[in-house]
Design an enzyme around this catalytic site. Sequence first.
Site, PDB file in Angstrom:
ATOM      1  N   ASP A  65       2.757   7.902   2.110  1.00 24.46           N
ATOM      2  CA  ASP A  65       4.424   7.084   1.946  1.00 24.46           C
ATOM      3  C   ASP A  65       4.356   5.567   1.737  1.00 24.46           C
ATOM      4  O   ASP A  65       3.590   4.929   2.666  1.00 24.46           O
ATOM      5  CB  ASP A  65       5.189   7.502   3.009  1.00 24.46           C
ATOM      6  CG  ASP A  65       5.236   9.219   3.152  1.00 24.46           C
ATOM      7  OD1 ASP A  65       6.470   9.538   2.724  1.00 24.46           O
ATOM      8  OD2 ASP A  65       4.344   9.487   3.704  1.00 24.46           O
ATOM      9  N   ASP A 112      -3.398   6.325   2.641  1.00 24.08           N
ATOM     10  CA  ASP A 112      -2.092   6.392   3.196  1.00 24.08           C
ATOM     11  C   ASP A 112      -0.904   7.025   1.840  1.00 24.08           C
ATOM     12  O   ASP A 112      -1.370   6.961   0.715  1.00 24.08           O
ATOM     13  CB  ASP A 112      -1.355   5.387   3.475  1.00 24.08           C
ATOM     14  CG  ASP A 112       0.194   5.635   4.231  1.00 24.08           C
ATOM     15  OD1 ASP A 112       0.433   6.615   4.880  1.00 24.08           O
ATOM     16  OD2 ASP A 112       0.979   4.547   3.873  1.00 24.08           O
ATOM     17  N   ASP A 123       0.183   0.669   3.580  1.00 21.29           N
ATOM     18  CA  ASP A 123       1.159  -0.545   3.403  1.00 21.29           C
ATOM     19  C   ASP A 123       1.989  -1.150   4.643  1.00 21.29           C
ATOM     20  O   ASP A 123       2.602  -1.780   4.603  1.00 21.29           O
ATOM     21  CB  ASP A 123       2.372   0.179   2.598  1.00 21.29           C
ATOM     22  CG  ASP A 123       2.974   1.122   3.033  1.00 21.29           C
ATOM     23  OD1 ASP A 123       2.433   2.142   3.734  1.00 21.29           O
ATOM     24  OD2 ASP A 123       4.161   0.928   3.322  1.00 21.29           O
TER      25      ASP A 123
END
Length: 235
Positions: free
Chosen positions: A26, A24, A185
Site C-alpha cells: 500500500d 511494501d 513509503d
Amino acid sequence: MVAVCVSYIDGSVPMAAFSTVIFDLDGTILNTLEDLAAAGNHTCEMHGWPTFAVDEYRYKVGNGMLKLVERFMPAEYAGDGRMFEQTLAEFRAYYGEHKEDHTAPYAGTIEMLDRLRAAGVQLAVLTNKDHVSAAPLIEKYFGSERFALVQGRVDAFPPKPEAPVTLHVMEELGANPATTLYVGDSNVDILTGHNAGLKSAGVSWGFRGRAELEAAGADYVVNTQTELAALILGE
C-alpha cells in the site's frame, strides 16, 4: 543519500546493485488509499461515528488493519475488546468486497518491475495488509509471475517493522542481506529494512512523503519509478 557503486559485467551492462528487492504494498506499488478510506468511513457510518477525509487516512494506514481500525474508532472505545472485534470484522467484510473499486498500480510500476525482472533481480512483497487481502490484489494487478513471494500479515509473526517476518521472507527467498533492498513509503518501511539489517529506500510518491522518509533515516529516497530502477540496477 548513499551512492551506489556501479559494477560492469562486460563493460556495458551494469550489474545490479541489489539482487533482491522486497516491496511494501500500500502506497508503494498499489494506490489503495481511496478504498481503505471508503471501508473505514463505511464502518464508522454504521455506528454513527465521525468519518475522515481520504487524506487523513494516509496517517492511519501502514501498521496493518488492526491498527487502522484502532485509529478510526472513537477514543471512548479504547480498551473495549468486544467493540474492537466487531468493528474489525465489519471493516474486513466491507473492504473484502470493495478493495478493487478504486485501487490501481502507480503509473510506471509495472514497467519498472518488468525491467528489474529482465535484469535478473528477485522481487517480493512484504506488507502489513492481511495476507487474505494482499495475495488476491497482487494476483489481480501484477499477475503470478512478477513476484517470487508475497507475504501479508499472518498471526505467526508480529507486524512490520518487527524483524521476524522480514527475516522469514529473506530465508524463503535465499536472499543475501548485503544485496537486498527494502522499498516502502513510510517510516514503518524504513524501520522494517533496518531492523532486519537491510538498506531501505523510500518512495516519495506514496502516502507519507519525503520528509517522513528522511526523518526515519532512509538510505535512499526516490521520486519516480525510473529513479528506483536506476538505483536498484546500479546505473
